[in-house]
Design a protein around this motif. Structure first.
Motif, PDB file in Angstrom:
ATOM      1  N   GLU A  55      15.690  42.807  39.748  1.00  0.00           N
ATOM      2  CA  GLU A  55      16.173  42.121  40.951  1.00  0.00           C
ATOM      3  C   GLU A  55      15.158  42.118  42.096  1.00  0.00           C
ATOM      4  O   GLU A  55      15.225  41.258  42.968  1.00  0.00           O
ATOM      5  CB  GLU A  55      17.492  42.745  41.412  1.00  0.00           C
ATOM      6  N   ASN A  56      14.219  43.073  42.088  1.00  0.00           N
ATOM      7  CA  ASN A  56      13.206  43.076  43.150  1.00  0.00           C
ATOM      8  C   ASN A  56      12.076  42.075  42.878  1.00  0.00           C
ATOM      9  O   ASN A  56      11.012  42.168  43.480  1.00  0.00           O
ATOM     10  CB  ASN A  56      12.649  44.483  43.394  1.00  0.00           C
ATOM     11  N   PHE A  97      17.016  36.292  43.204  1.00  0.00           N
ATOM     12  CA  PHE A  97      18.461  36.067  43.045  1.00  0.00           C
ATOM     13  C   PHE A  97      18.774  34.601  42.790  1.00  0.00           C
ATOM     14  O   PHE A  97      19.858  34.277  42.281  1.00  0.00           O
ATOM     15  CB  PHE A  97      19.229  36.647  44.233  1.00  0.00           C
ATOM     16  N   GLY A 133      28.380  50.877  46.579  1.00  0.00           N
ATOM     17  CA  GLY A 133      26.997  50.593  46.216  1.00  0.00           C
ATOM     18  C   GLY A 133      26.975  49.356  45.339  1.00  0.00           C
ATOM     19  O   GLY A 133      27.117  49.457  44.131  1.00  0.00           O
ATOM     20  N   ILE A 134      26.849  48.205  45.949  1.00  0.00           N
ATOM     21  CA  ILE A 134      26.906  46.963  45.173  1.00  0.00           C
ATOM     22  C   ILE A 134      25.534  46.601  44.636  1.00  0.00           C
ATOM     23  O   ILE A 134      25.396  46.235  43.470  1.00  0.00           O
ATOM     24  CB  ILE A 134      27.444  45.804  46.025  1.00  0.00           C
ATOM     25  N   GLY A 135      24.520  46.709  45.488  1.00  0.00           N
ATOM     26  CA  GLY A 135      23.202  46.237  45.069  1.00  0.00           C
ATOM     27  C   GLY A 135      23.302  44.810  44.591  1.00  0.00           C
ATOM     28  O   GLY A 135      23.968  43.985  45.225  1.00  0.00           O
ATOM     29  N   GLY A 136      22.703  44.521  43.438  1.00  0.00           N
ATOM     30  CA  GLY A 136      22.735  43.160  42.907  1.00  0.00           C
ATOM     31  C   GLY A 136      23.838  42.935  41.886  1.00  0.00           C
ATOM     32  O   GLY A 136      23.872  41.890  41.229  1.00  0.00           O
ATOM     33  N   MET A 138      27.122  42.278  41.904  1.00  0.00           N
ATOM     34  CA  MET A 138      28.071  41.156  41.990  1.00  0.00           C
ATOM     35  C   MET A 138      27.398  39.827  41.671  1.00  0.00           C
ATOM     36  O   MET A 138      27.999  38.954  41.043  1.00  0.00           O
ATOM     37  CB  MET A 138      28.700  41.087  43.376  1.00  0.00           C
ATOM     38  N   ASP A 139      26.150  39.665  42.138  1.00  0.00           N
ATOM     39  CA  ASP A 139      25.409  38.429  41.849  1.00  0.00           C
ATOM     40  C   ASP A 139      25.162  38.320  40.348  1.00  0.00           C
ATOM     41  O   ASP A 139      25.369  37.261  39.751  1.00  0.00           O
ATOM     42  CB  ASP A 139      24.073  38.431  42.594  1.00  0.00           C
TER      43      ASP A 139
END
Lengths: 229, 232
Positions: A55-56, A97, A133-136, A138-139
């Motif tokens: 994701e980064n 994303f 702590g959702i971070g990525g 959900m996407d």
């Protein structure tokens, strides 16, 4: 020995089983923690070309960097130093994303606290603490082509994690396709929650006992495979 | 051509005021402007709103958590408001649980896209991320071509505190590998963009125009990190 005390699958076996499903050329995003073990399996299938996305903004990175060979500017989603592979590309976070939302990621493998029989899963919030702590997650969960989950079948106190309905706030509704636990491999289909493969020594009845969700037993139920047929 | 090079970190953030909003990039401890965050800490401005992927880590290095621990921050907008592991009780987690600061939890891709919207003059956008979850509650939903989306708004800021690898004196920026992360979109979204530079600040013309990651028109101030500066 009670049923619950029978030997269970290792985390590596759970992740090996999911990684076996990866197809040549897939773009794969592995969540932080247990799912990163999926990458170890691929050493056993060197002809399969998998493109790892993080994701980064890294597309096409390699394994963890050996000690002394770390590049301090190159990390995976868990902040671990990885090595660059030929053909690797870097984008910024919004484009990374964009790749996810466009549906280019063929599979994302994540950990979870709970999975429900209709394919909902929860992995961002526990009730004892404010926030999450959702971070990525959900996407990725909402937009990847497939969502695979690797998760222990029971909580530490023995309570089931595979439920009729999640008790925790969900990460995405109805997206889980495949679940590997330490008791077996489960597929979420239009017909319901199917037990496809079981851990050695575990009968369908044993597994149902540890599961709140109602299991459909696959016609071709077999012991778990960890190498391609 | 305007020379944007400042002599030190303190002078580059000296006009930051109480109540302002700042953006702090970084992912996995790479690409954070630790020297500029340290300067904001020394400046002592308060009631700040911070926009960042997370709200500080467990180690002793300067990050957003340093400002939070010093009670300079009233609100964080980020993708993690609870630890991913129960042992990671940062100052932010403790203070948030004790209601000593406010937080807005945003999925990471939505966080990034809201910055890009601010950077690109977009009024709002629809995203599929978070649909069907608690985070989408109360937001405008819309079905487009059979898929459900939620409406999200841009996320601008007064200051962006940026870490770049290389720059020219006009502010054209280059990043190295995953140092890039949120840096370009934050640099383009904020009103005042301040950059600490790792490797070198070169003369205009020395960076190939085809290899500029952020054009200098978005950049206001540059400071070269000295040998004894705070690296990743």
């Amino acid at each position: 020995m009670t049923t619950a005390d029978k030997p269970r699958l290792s985390r590596q076996t759970m992740c090996d089983r999911l990684a076996m499903e990866f197809q040549d050329g897939w773009i794969v995003n592995l969540g932080v923690g247990m799912p990163t073990l999926c990458s170890n399996y691929l050493e056993s299938e060197p002809d399969k070309e998998i493109i790892f996305h993080s994701e980064n903004g890294v597309i096409g990175f390699g394994p963890l960097a050996p000690a002394g060979e770390e590049d301090r500017h190159l990390v995976n989603a868990g902040g671990q130093n990885v090595v660059a592979l030929p053909g690797m590309a870097i984008v910024h976070h919004a484009d990374s994303f964009g790749i996810i939302r466009k549906g280019m990621v063929d599979v994302t493998v994540m950990g979870a606290y709970e999975v429900s029989e209709n394919g909902d899963f929860a992995n961002w919030r526990i009730p004892v603490r404010k926030g999450g702590g959702i971070g990525g997650a959900m996407d990725l969960a909402g937009c990847a082509k497939r969502v695979f989950i690797a998760m222990e079948h029971n909580q530490r106190n023995g309570a089931p994690r595979v439920l009729k309905q999640c008790s925790l706030p969900i990460t995405a509704p109805g997206v889980v396709k495949l679940l590997a636990t330490d008791l077996g491999l489960f597929e979420i289909t239009e017909d319901g929650f199917v037990l496809r493969e079981h851990a050695p020594g575990w009968s369908p009845e044993d597994i149902q006992e540890q599961t709140e969700a109602e299991l459909i037993i696959a016609d071709d139920l077999r012991e778990i495979r960890v190498r391609p047929a | 051509m305007k020379n944007k090079v400042f002599p030190d970190f303190d002078s580059a953030v000296a006009d930051m005021k109480d109540g302002m909003t700042f953006m702090s990039p970084g992912f996995g401890n790479v690409g954070l402007a630790r020297n500029l965050l340290a300067a904001v800490h020394r400046l002592g401005v308060k009631d700040l709103t911070g926009i960042s992927n997370n709200a500080g880590s467990m180690d002793d290095r300067v990050d957003v958590g340093t400002l939070i621990e010093a009670r300079q921050v009233k609100k964080m907008i980020c993708a993690f408001t609870a630890p991913t592991h129960p042992s990671q009780i940062t100052p932010f987690v403790q203070m948030y649980n004790d209601d000593e600061l406010d937080a807005e939890l945003v999925p990471q891709g939505t966080l990034a896209e809201r910055m890009r919207a601010a950077a690109a003059g977009i009024g709002a956008f629809y995203t599929p991320a978070s649909v069907g979850t608690e985070l989408a509650e109360g937001k405008e939903h819309r079905e487009i071509n059979g898929r459900t989306y939620v409406l999200e708004y841009p996320l601008p800021a007064d200051f962006a505190l940026i870490r770049a690898y290389r720059a020219d004196t006009f502010g054209n920026l280059q990043f190295r590998l995953t140092q890039r992360n949120f840096n370009p979109i934050m640099a383009m979204a904020a009103d005042i963009t301040v950059v600490e530079v790792e490797d070198s600040i070169v003369e205009p013309g020395e960076i190939d125009p085809d290899c500029v990651h952020v054009p200098g028109i978005y950049v206001d101030r540059l400071v070269k990190i000295p040998e004894d500066g705070l690296w990743d």
